[in-house]
Design an enzyme around this catalytic site. Structure first.
Site, PDB file in Angstrom:
ATOM      1  N   HIS A 255       0.450  -0.948   0.208  1.00  0.00           N
ATOM      2  CA  HIS A 255      -0.292  -0.243   0.245  1.00  0.00           C
ATOM      3  C   HIS A 255       0.840   1.415   0.260  1.00  0.00           C
ATOM      4  O   HIS A 255      -0.024   2.520  -0.933  1.00  0.00           O
ATOM      5  CB  HIS A 255      -1.167  -0.089   1.012  1.00  0.00           C
ATOM      6  CG  HIS A 255      -1.686   0.871   1.412  1.00  0.00           C
ATOM      7  ND1 HIS A 255      -2.960   1.569   0.386  1.00  0.00           N
ATOM      8  CD2 HIS A 255      -2.083   2.464   1.968  1.00  0.00           C
ATOM      9  CE1 HIS A 255      -3.228   2.177   1.339  1.00  0.00           C
ATOM     10  NE2 HIS A 255      -2.906   2.908   1.741  1.00  0.00           N
TER      11      HIS A 255
ATOM     12  N   HIS B 254      -9.886   3.838  -0.811  1.00  0.00           N
ATOM     13  CA  HIS B 254     -10.509   2.974   0.439  1.00  0.00           C
ATOM     14  C   HIS B 254     -11.375   2.683   0.170  1.00  0.00           C
ATOM     15  O   HIS B 254     -12.657   1.921   0.777  1.00  0.00           O
ATOM     16  CB  HIS B 254     -11.263   4.891   1.091  1.00  0.00           C
ATOM     17  CG  HIS B 254     -10.252   4.670   2.696  1.00  0.00           C
ATOM     18  ND1 HIS B 254     -10.715   5.270   3.138  1.00  0.00           N
ATOM     19  CD2 HIS B 254      -8.905   4.969   2.672  1.00  0.00           C
ATOM     20  CE1 HIS B 254     -10.233   5.750   4.397  1.00  0.00           C
ATOM     21  NE2 HIS B 254      -8.680   5.042   3.471  1.00  0.00           N
TER      22      HIS B 254
END
Lengths: 738, 229
Positions: A34, A98
């Site tokens: 990430h 998200h």
């Protein structure tokens, strides 16, 4: 040797000792997929990110692009500014995913996604002026997809409306392969000028690091590493603590406080706290300046007792910013934070040494202070090894076409949740706050007024899961062309774009091959269109027990024009008007490819993906010219759902369309989804033909009527649908969810 | 003259109100609620937004901000006060106007353009229209349903203190034209004085010609009309 083991060896070799628990946790988070893009960065060099308009490219919190100066419009009718004539008005562009949090907790997951990208905007010194949301869910007929969809829209609405940033556009798609892993991709546009620009590059040893915003609690611990693995079956219960909870009121105060801090010139550099919390933001800030820091962790204002140094360092509590401030300005920064009821702590200094964090408990004296982190900031930020992963070339399906029945096909495609009206969604978003929105959601692109630079800014955002599932590379090329076409039909020249690349587990060669395809496709078409990709976000491991998602390249593209006006999408009845279909090479050749179309999804078929035009830039330029011509009454992009859906969308209660198309393949003519085409309603068809002469075919396909009915003759078949019937079909989302 | 646009924490239509008033050549400035009302304020806007994040109840906390005391005092002295959206909620919560604005019938936030019927044209806010005129103004709220008990509503209507009602494009009042389920389609009301008004729709979003309609201009010109009186 596992990745964790080999990383550990590398870290020990660099430090010359075992890492402390806090260091180990920092590395685990900052070297996660990430944060470190270990599997994607080797591919991302494909993107062209430079241009004369680009002020800050990829790598900062958000990209910064100069708007053109429209003062000198000597280039003629198109009001195209001279190359290089930048104004001193800038915009920021940023996009963020998200995804995993929105599966576990759709309301808070989506809301905090908005909060994060808005703070990325603040940290460049900009004021947020527009948001777009691209959302992807499993099949609309599944109860669980609807639960996620409603929760996500509610979360975005709650947070975005409250902070007063208009949500002006985006996209919503449904596809069975998002069932176990929905996507929430949020983009933000901010406004600033040359003088206000701040970056995340720390400037000067001796300056103070100041944390402003919410108090730090134990929320969102380990969010970055949670985002870097597949979603487990029990993720909804097990991973809930990794999801942050947002407070839009605090974010709004932070927006206004940040604005005043920038107004008064008090900020040397800034970074928002996102993935990996304070540890991530503060170490990245000093690493970018080639500097270090000394942070005393107990100084952080906290809202829970007895937090450990590791928790303070890594908590992803929302609505916090880390600022570098000159010592003399610290008191004023504190006063401004106080005025907005925001917490403020001076947590340490910028140094020219290592990135060092120390800690002592309240009752302890200074002699008991422990060092919990002492590493080279650049190694922490940039030292993660890249993954060289194997990949397989994606295979395209063969051709298997269903039986065609015009009425069945038309009703199924026009009534599909994918092509249907998204009014239910955008009605819940405040899309007008800020009084800039001149073309609201529901059109091909939104248009907002940038009065500071006297230009209109058009915004389009989205991807096309059916296209990239059918052919990742060609599908992604089509996504880029489609977004650019959405701008062109509203008369805007593309300026720059940011991308959000979503893929499944990259350790699977088929998945990685598809991901590589969307990167190459997007990069290729954007380069062809001279649209720099100035920033973006990668989200991998969107994989669950139900399998990987389709590779999904969300693009948010902006373009500019000299006015705040654009031709409408809807037709107006005018007996002098002709309906033209421009850029449809397949119709000209009467040979169609239906791969990736909503028609084949609805009717269960497969086909090859369409071939895209070779002169895309010339087509867009011609479309822009036509869109800005006074004789143009309406323009509408033709893509998702094909010509059938675009025609249906143009019809109103007072303006019908009578359309006739000569073809031997009615299914192909009505439902192929090749982008780069448009419907143009004009009183001067000859001038449109002249503009497209030598560029692309122009077909005259009909005229307006006053009966509010769409009448289509295609080959031997005919169809009639009233505006009321169309509107009822198109309101499937509203009808099901109200 | 200078109109004070009161900014609470969480106000978000304060800049828009200033931009709209200045477009009409009416001087306006943002006033932070803690700084108190400036000397010589000739008009007051309670702007839209989410004051205090709508925590507790929309408008409830801002209504207890000390500056509201000053606003009530100024209103008594004839200074024109216009509450819009969240400002209308604050107006009702603080007793400037009667009734409350509460959760929409849909239980969702709604951002869309609606039609309003002008109920009387002899107030500062509506003197630019004629009674029965239909104007198009945007709404953007989750809690805009006007509620009040029947007796007080009758009184309000008898007193002629209903300024605007939601209607169709042709001016007909109907349930379909009522976006949030407001009692008797009420969209805006007057306080005890005709110089005090609150409304859920946003006139400042229908003022700048480059972003759509201009039907809201005449409402904001109410500040000039009182000033001249």
């Amino acid at each position: 040797m596992s990745e964790a083991d080999s990383d550990h060896e590398l870290i020990v070799a660099e430090l010359g000792r075992e890492p402390t628990p806090a260091e180990a946790a920092l590395f685990e988070n900052l070297w996660s997929e990430h944060c470190a893009y270990r599997s994607s960065r080797p591919l991302l060099s494909a993107f062209e990110s430079e241009g004369e308009q680009v002020v800050v490219g990829p790598g900062d919190d958000a990209a910064v692009v100069a708007l053109p100066s429209y003062d000198d419009t000597s280039a003629g009718d198109r009001d195209i500014p001279e190359a290089g004539s930048n104004s001193d008005v800038y915009i920021t562009l940023g996009i963020e995913s998200h995804n995993h949090p929105s599966y576990v907790d759709p309301f808070d997951g989506a809301a905090t996604g908005v909060g994060g990208i808005v703070r990325d905007t603040l940290s460049m010194g900009a004021y947020p002026i527009a948001l777009t949301d691209s959302l992807y869910f499993g099949s609309f007929d599944r109860e669980h997809s609807r639960y996620l969809f409603e929760g996500v829209v509610d979360g975005i609405s709650h947070y975005g409306n409250c902070i007063g940033v208009p949500t002006v556009g985006g996209s919503v798609d449904f596809h069975p392969d998002y069932e176990g892993n929905p996507l929430v991709n949020v983009a933000c546009v901010g406004l600033l000028n040359e003088d206000r620009l701040v970056t995340a590059v720390a400037q000067e040893p001796g300056n103070k690091l100041v944390l402003v915003g919410n108090a730090t609690g134990r929320d969102g611990l380990g969010g970055a590493s949670f985002a870097s693995e597949d979603l487990a079956e029990d993720a909804e219960t097990e991973d809930r603590p990794a999801v942050q909870v947002g407070d839009p009121y605090a974010e709004k105060l932070l927006i206004e406080a940040n604005e005043q801090l920038i107004d008064e010139g008090l900020i040397e550099s800034a970074r928002d706290l996102g993935a990996a919390g304070l540890g991530g933001a503060s170490s990245e800030l000093v690493a970018k300046g080639g500097l270090g820091a000394h942070i005393e962790l107990e100084r952080v204002h906290q809202r829970e007792p007895n937090m450990t140094p590791l928790e303070i360092l890594l908590a992803e509590s929302q609505e916090r910013m880390c600022y570098e401030v000159e010592p003399d300005n610290v008191d004023r920064v504190r006063e401004i934070a106080d005025r907005f009821d925001l917490g403020c702590s001076v947590i340490g200094d910028v140094t020219d040494g290592n990135y060092v964090c120390t800690f002592k408990e309240d009752e302890q004296d200074e002699s008991e202070r422990q060092t919990v982190v002492d590493v080279d900031a650049e190694f922490l930020g940039e030292g993660a090894p890249m993954n060289d992963l194997p990949w397989n070339e994606p295979a395209e399906a063969g051709t298997e076409l269903p039986e065609f029945d015009l009425e069945t096909a038309f009703d199924a495609v026009v009534g599909s949740p994918n092509t249907a009206s998204k009014r239910w969604v955008y009605r819940q978003y405040d899309h007008e706050v800020g009084v800039r929105t001149s073309v609201p959601p529901g059109d091909d692109a939104a248009l907002i007024a940038i009065r500071e630079a006297e230009c209109g800014l058009a915004i389009a955002a989205g991807a096309a899961p059916n296209w990239t599932a059918a052919n990742p590379e060609a599908g992604a090329r089509a996504v880029a062309l489609e977004n650019a076409t959405n701008l062109a039909v509203k008369g805007a020249t593309p300026l720059a774009a940011v991308d959000c690349l979503n893929g499944g587990n990259p350790e699977k060669p088929d998945v990685y091959g598809g991901f590589k395809g969307i990167v190459d496709g997007l990069a290729g078409m954007c380069a062809e269109l001279s649209v720099p990709i100035v920033g973006g976000n990668v989200s991998l491991y969107n994989d669950s027990v139900s399998g990987p998602i389709p590779p999904t390249p969300t693009l948010a593209m902006v373009g500019t024009k000299a006015s705040y006006e654009a031709p409408p999408l809807a037709a107006t009845a005018d007996e002098d008007a002709t309906l033209l279909l421009v850029g449809d090479d397949a119709l000209e050749a009467d040979s169609f490819a239906l791969g990736g179309s909503e028609y084949l999804v609805q009717q269960d078929g497969t086909d090859r993906f369409p071939t895209l035009p070779e002169n895309a830039p010339a087509r867009l330029e011609a479309l822009e010219t036509v869109a800005n011509d006074d004789s143009t009454l309406a323009t509408h992009d033709v893509s998702h759902g094909g010509l059938a859906v675009s025609l249906a969308e143009m019809v109103t209660e007072t303006a019908g369309l009578a359309v006739s198309i000569e073809t031997d393949s009615p299914a192909g003519a009505l439902f192929h989804e090749t982008p780069g085409r448009a419907l143009v309603l004009t009183t001067d068809p000859e001038s449109v033909r002249a503009t497209f002469d030598g560029v692309a075919p122009v077909a005259s396909i009909g005229a307006t009527t006053t009966d509010g009915t769409l009448s289509v003759t295609v080959g031997e078949d005919t169809l009639e649908r009233t505006a009321g019937e169309i509107s009822e079909r198109r309101s499937v989302i509203e009808a099901e969810l109200e | 003259m200078t109109v004070s646009v009161i900014r609470f924490g969480g106000s978000n239509c304060d800049r828009d109100a200033v931009a709209a008033l200045e477009h009409l050549d009416i001087d306006a400035e943002i006033v932070w609620h803690e700084d108190g009302l400036p000397e010589g304020t000739t008009g007051i806007v309670l702007p839209g937004g989410f004051s205090y994040g709508d925590y507790l109840r929309a408008g409830a906390i801002a209504a207890h901000s000390p500056i509201l005391e000053e606003v009530r005092e100024a209103a008594k002295n004839g200074v024109p006060v216009l509450g819009v959206c969240n400002g209308a909620q604050v107006g009702c919560e603080s007793g400037l106007t009667d009734g409350v604005f509460t959760t929409n019938e849909s239980a969702r936030f709604q951002c869309e353009h609606v039609y309003l019927r002008v109920e009387r044209d002899d107030t500062p806010w509506t003197a630019g229209y004629e009674t029965g005129d239909v104007i198009e103004i945007p709404i953007a709220h989750g809690e805009g349903r006007y509620e009040i008990d029947d007796d007080r509503l009758t009184q309000l209507e008898t007193d002629g203190r209903v300024l605007f009602r939601y209607c169709d494009a042709d001016g007909t009042l109907s349930a379909e034209a009522n976006p949030n389920g407001s009692k008797h389609n009420v969209a805006g009301v007057l306080g005890d004085h005709e110089t005090v008004a609150v409304m859920m729709p946003h006139p400042e979003r229908a003022t700048l010609p480059d972003v759509g309609g201009t039907d809201g201009q005449a409402i904001l010109r109410g500040f000039e009309r009182v000033d001249r009186q």
